[in-house]
Design an enzyme around this catalytic site. Sequence first.
Site, PDB file in Angstrom:
ATOM      1  N   THR A  26       0.833  -1.201   0.000  1.00 31.47           N
ATOM      2  CA  THR A  26       0.000   0.000   0.000  1.00 31.47           C
ATOM      3  C   THR A  26       0.870   1.254   0.000  1.00 31.47           C
ATOM      4  O   THR A  26       0.393   2.339   0.317  1.00 31.47           O
ATOM      5  CB  THR A  26      -0.915   0.026   1.238  1.00 31.47           C
ATOM      6  OG1 THR A  26      -0.115  -0.120   2.422  1.00 31.47           O
ATOM      7  CG2 THR A  26      -1.959  -1.077   1.175  1.00 31.47           C
ATOM      8  N   GLU A  41       0.308   3.510 -13.216  1.00 29.49           N
ATOM      9  CA  GLU A  41      -1.081   3.555 -12.782  1.00 29.49           C
ATOM     10  C   GLU A  41      -1.921   4.350 -13.776  1.00 29.49           C
ATOM     11  O   GLU A  41      -1.551   5.470 -14.136  1.00 29.49           O
ATOM     12  CB  GLU A  41      -1.172   4.193 -11.391  1.00 29.49           C
ATOM     13  CG  GLU A  41      -0.461   3.363 -10.332  1.00 29.49           C
ATOM     14  CD  GLU A  41      -0.569   3.938  -8.929  1.00 29.49           C
ATOM     15  OE1 GLU A  41      -1.090   5.063  -8.773  1.00 29.49           O
ATOM     16  OE2 GLU A  41      -0.134   3.261  -7.985  1.00 29.49           O
ATOM     17  N   HIS A  48      -5.260   2.271  -5.927  1.00 29.60           N
ATOM     18  CA  HIS A  48      -4.546   3.296  -5.154  1.00 29.60           C
ATOM     19  C   HIS A  48      -5.526   4.110  -4.307  1.00 29.60           C
ATOM     20  O   HIS A  48      -5.534   5.347  -4.333  1.00 29.60           O
ATOM     21  CB  HIS A  48      -3.755   4.215  -6.090  1.00 29.60           C
ATOM     22  CG  HIS A  48      -2.625   4.945  -5.389  1.00 29.60           C
ATOM     23  ND1 HIS A  48      -1.505   5.381  -6.046  1.00 29.60           N
ATOM     24  CD2 HIS A  48      -2.465   5.305  -4.094  1.00 29.60           C
ATOM     25  CE1 HIS A  48      -0.694   5.995  -5.187  1.00 29.60           C
ATOM     26  NE2 HIS A  48      -1.275   5.960  -3.991  1.00 29.60           N
ATOM     27  N   GLY A 107      -5.805   3.350  -0.895  1.00 25.54           N
ATOM     28  CA  GLY A 107      -5.475   3.057   0.488  1.00 25.54           C
ATOM     29  C   GLY A 107      -5.668   4.234   1.424  1.00 25.54           C
ATOM     30  O   GLY A 107      -6.158   4.078   2.544  1.00 25.54           O
TER      31      GLY A 107
END
Length: 347
Positions: free
Chosen positions: A237, A268, A286, A288
């Site tokens: 993470t 990403e 993404h 987290g």
Amino acid sequence: MDEEHPEVLITWPDYDVEDPHIGGALTGAGCTVRLEPKLGARSPSQLLALAGEAAGTIVSTDPFDASVLESCPRLRVIARVGVGVDSIDLQTASRLGIVVTITPGANERAVADHAIALMLAAIRRISEHDEAIRRGEWNRTGTHTPWELAGATVGLVGYGQIGRLVGERLSGFGVRLLFSDPAEQEHTSGATRVPLDTLLEESDVVSIHAPLLPSTHQLIGKRELDLMRDDAVLVNTARGAVIDEQALIDTLEAGKLRAAALDVFDKEPPASSPLLSLRNVVLSPHVGGLSDRSIAEMTRRATASVLDVLQGRTPSDVANPDSLLHPRLQSDGQSAQQPLAQTGPGT
């Protein structure tokens, strides 16, 4: 650009322009707000086309490299929604007198919660079972049997604030807790500091909580993955590039790792990655550090930082403090631009 109405570029998605403490604070202070949310990959040239006239920015993971920064003569502040600044050239920003701010303390709990959620999702094989049920299957035992977190050995790579919060959450599972972090010498009761190689060799679950720095780029590569147990689970993470992603793919495809749970990726979104086709990999986009509360707090603080700089105040949580010594920020704390009226939130 109208000097009396500086442009603030917003790339953070879902920025609330109507909230009086967020977008309303900018417009109330005379700023012109431009919304260009980052919803996928964005190149430096694409960013430059958006930021060329901006005096301030409130941003996601946009690539503020030297080419962008040097071509934005009006830019005075980059307010990062979050704490990662690996997408921003801090040295160039400082040289040009561009203040970069972050929002520490706003999302650490959300990241820690998400790390635990990913661990459990991988260990209990939630994604695999969800997909099987949707295919009309009912697989409960044999090769489909899930595993347990309770009593496992969990290794935390990075033991800063987020790593410690993860450790606190794991205390209820009765795990043996290891950590490896050259910057952290102290540890709380129940956590044992060990060398990275020892952590990798002994852990059932390895969870990454290290920032992306030159020293941590691909910290977990083929050699490190080979040290891990075949029945281990890897959770990330932090930042995708802390792991050699191709080496991870090779390891998973070879059956040398039980599972992986990833919230971050080298690129990403990971549109064409082989990770997408592996059943023993749990993926999230993404998120987290994101929750309703963390987003509200981060965007409020990022907005305050932009207004502080544009109005001649020193903002909190500056990632490149050398920028504050730049001549453009001296002389009564103002740049050559006229300051805005002293309204809006401070720090």
